[in-house]
Design an enzyme around this catalytic site. Structure first.
Site, PDB file in Angstrom:
ATOM      1  N   GLY A  16      37.569 -32.958 -14.453  1.00 28.97           N
ATOM      2  CA  GLY A  16      37.111 -34.331 -14.259  1.00 28.97           C
ATOM      3  C   GLY A  16      37.685 -34.984 -13.015  1.00 28.97           C
ATOM      4  N   CYS A 381       8.695 -34.637  -9.835  1.00 25.49           N
ATOM      5  CA  CYS A 381       8.559 -33.605  -8.811  1.00 25.49           C
ATOM      6  C   CYS A 381       7.658 -32.471  -9.321  1.00 25.49           C
ATOM      7  CB  CYS A 381       9.934 -33.118  -8.370  1.00 25.49           C
ATOM      8  SG  CYS A 381       9.910 -32.173  -6.829  1.00 25.49           S
ATOM      9  N   MET A 384       5.279 -33.578 -11.935  1.00 30.01           N
ATOM     10  CA  MET A 384       4.020 -34.168 -11.492  1.00 30.01           C
ATOM     11  C   MET A 384       3.027 -33.079 -11.107  1.00 30.01           C
ATOM     12  SD  MET A 384       3.086 -36.489  -8.148  1.00 30.01           S
ATOM     13  CE  MET A 384       1.963 -35.474  -7.175  1.00 30.01           C
ATOM     14  N   HIS A 507      12.259 -38.194  -6.809  1.00 33.82           N
ATOM     15  CA  HIS A 507      13.300 -38.066  -7.843  1.00 33.82           C
ATOM     16  C   HIS A 507      13.939 -39.430  -8.106  1.00 33.82           C
ATOM     17  CE1 HIS A 507      13.627 -33.621  -8.251  1.00 33.82           C
ATOM     18  NE2 HIS A 507      13.103 -33.639  -7.035  1.00 33.82           N
ATOM     19  N   GLU A 509      15.629 -40.393 -10.550  1.00 32.15           N
ATOM     20  CA  GLU A 509      16.910 -40.312 -11.265  1.00 32.15           C
ATOM     21  C   GLU A 509      18.116 -40.510 -10.358  1.00 32.15           C
ATOM     22  OE1 GLU A 509      15.817 -35.896 -10.427  1.00 32.15           O
ATOM     23  OE2 GLU A 509      14.811 -37.805 -10.798  1.00 32.15           O
TER      24      GLU A 509
END
Length: 536
Positions: A16, A381, A384, A507, A509
């Site tokens: 992390g 992407c 689609m 994209h 996101e």
């Protein structure tokens, strides 16, 4: 002069470091400081763009088209600053640059060596970010773990920077594992001691040690680590596993990490204001409803391959006071016979981006099932592109319709390379990377979601909607809801007679934030919630 914070890690990977760096960046930004972040990856690839998601997870794309490590996604989501090509450096880039300079005679006949030529290349990269961004603080994460052979030039470079900028302008944060041994019922400090010793052998003495553990660490262990590792007692910071990833900054603030960093760097800043972040966490914990989304992909056993999509779904869910339950569906398992059983209990279907032929037919079946059964669908992407292929096959009647990526012999290549992408263009030269503008058509779900006419979104793809099929698609119920400003490229599609069936070539996101969900994902989750209500 910018203050430099270097984050290293030891014992094992995946501790992390990226979340620690991102959380610290958020805390410092909350105090009014301008923060820039970057990651140095020791692997020899030029960038992760050609690496398998099975090895490296998703490729995060910046506005200026850099294909980067997924940790940069954490930096953007936590710090809320757009990153760039100076935010990710690999050994491959370093040696590529050094060898090109040698071939061009830039070293004036010198014998090219790791020190100073390679280390100078690394240092120049680090300094360039602070100069370009005019940041108060630059946080640099070193990938890998201490002791890795390929990390040595990077460690030497950051050691030199500490010497060059001075103690008050440089801080070393070392993240290490403190394992809990259940058989003896205690934590062990030895892995941390050995990791710090290895770091010291590189000439770097950590100022702060961040201890990663799933269990609360006893004070005796903290005292021992402070003594044996030669750090101040309050500079031994506990970093426990939290239920929600975005709790990490608050947890580290309770350990006074930001205050300690300011003290050690002799840096003056405003009081911290994390009120918006805390309100967001309050909303997350209060979200009790559940929305089930089917994620249809081919890396479903490695969720990091879709990390930004997962986070964007969560962000949108929390805005609607709902938790997201992702049903992972391997695309190769989806057929016309299995689709009904696989999708019987989902509120929405999402097909993310990807490359290659494996699992494509299953993704096409998923799009078909969503279209025919009025289930909310979001294709990103490749998602689609396969929606366009499915429409051409099952609505237009072109049974061999395909993408030239998958079947060059198809007579109906509804997804294809553009004319200027053909010929002797290097494969990388055909990729559309980074932010591109898009015009949204009035009266579409896309326009309704964004609320504006023109947007800018990040791309990472090679193939496009074939313009020869525009008119026929539109006549049969497909809406070309997003286009490039010159109208030449189709960027988004919708199905007119459907509650929510949207495919976007970009994209979205990558630009979603936990406290500011992306409008495309928000619209999708709202539609999924409505579908759930109707189903009930």
């Amino acid at each position: 002069m910018a203050k430099h914070i270097f984050v290293t890690g030891g014992v094992v990977s995946g501790l992390g470091k990226g979340i620690t760096a991102a959380s610290l960046g958020r805390l410092l930004k909350s105090r009014g400081l301008k923060v820039a972040a970057q990651k140095l990856d020791p692997y020899m690839n030029i960038d992760p763009g050609t690496m398998s998601p099975l090895q490296h997870g998703e490729v995060f794309v910046t506005d200026d088209g850099a294909e980067t490590d997924l940790d940069l996604g954490h930096y953007e989501r936590f710090i809320d600053e757009d990153l760039n090509k100076l935010s990710n450096l690999t050994s491959g880039k370093v040696y590529w640059n050094v060898l090109n300079k040698e071939r061009n005679g830039e070293y004036l006949g010198s014998t090219v060596q790791i020190i100073p030529h390679v280390t100078n290349e690394i240092k120049d990269f680090i300094y360039s970010l602070s100069e370009k961004t005019n940041a108060d603080v630059v946080i640099t994460e070193i990938g890998g773990t201490i002791g890795d052979i390929e990390s040595q030039p990077f460690l030497e470079a950051i050691r030199q920077i500490g010497h060059e900028v001075g103690k008050e302008n440089c801080l070393y944060v070392h993240v290490t594992l403190v394992p809990y041994i259940y058989s003896s019922g205690e934590h062990k400090s030895k892995p941390t001691q050995h990791s710090v010793k290895e770091l010291m052998n590189s000439g770097i003495f950590p100022d702060i040690i961040v201890m990663r553990s799933d269990e609360k660490i006893e004070d005796e262990i903290k005292d021992k680590i402070a003594l044996f590792c030669n750090v101040k007692r309050d500079c031994v910071i506990e970093n426990s596993t939290v239920p929600v990833l975005y709790e990490a900054p608050i947890m580290l603030q309770k350990e006074h990490l930001d205050k300690i960093v300011l003290r050690e760097l002799n840096l003056f800043a405003d009081d911290s204001d994390m009120s918006e972040w805390k309100e967001m966490l309050k909303n997350i914990k209060a979200s009790k409803d559940t929305v089930r989304i089917a994620m249809v992909g081919k890396y479903t056993h490695l969720h990091d391959a879709y990390l930004s999509v997962i986070e964007a779904l969560k962000h949108a869910g929390w805005k609607e006071h709902s938790q997201i339950d992702i049903k992972w569906i391997e695309s190769e398992d989806v057929t016309d016979k299995s689709a009904k059983e696989l999708f019987k209990d989902v509120d929405g279907i999402l097909v993310p981006g990807g490359f290659g032929t494996r699992g494509i037919e299953g993704k096409i079946e998923a799009a078909k099932y969503a279209r025919e059964n009025n289930i909310p669908y979001l294709g990103i992407c490749l998602g689609m592109q396969i929606a366009v292929i499915e429409f051409a096959r099952d609505v237009l009647g072109y049974k061999d319709a395909n993408s030239s990526e998958f079947d060059e012999a198809s007579k109906h290549k509804v997804i294809d390379l553009m004319p200027d992408q053909r010929g002797h263009v290097p494969k990388g030269g055909t990729m559309r990377l980074g932010a591109y503008k898009c015009h949204l058509e009035d009266g579409t779900k896309l326009r309704e979601a964004y609320g504006i006419e023109n947007i800018s979104e990040r791309h990472r793809h090679r193939y496009e909607f074939a313009n020869d099929y525009r008119e026929e698609m539109e006549k049969n119920g497909m809406v070309l809801s997003g286009k490039s400003p010159d109208g030449n490229l189709v960027e988004a599609i919708e199905i007119k007679e459907h509650p929510f069936f949207v495919g976007v070539q970009f994209h979205p996101e990558f630009k979603s934030r936990p406290n500011r969900p992306h409008p495309m994902f928000s619209a999708f989750i709202k539609a999924a919630i409505e579908h759930k209500k109707k189903t009930i």
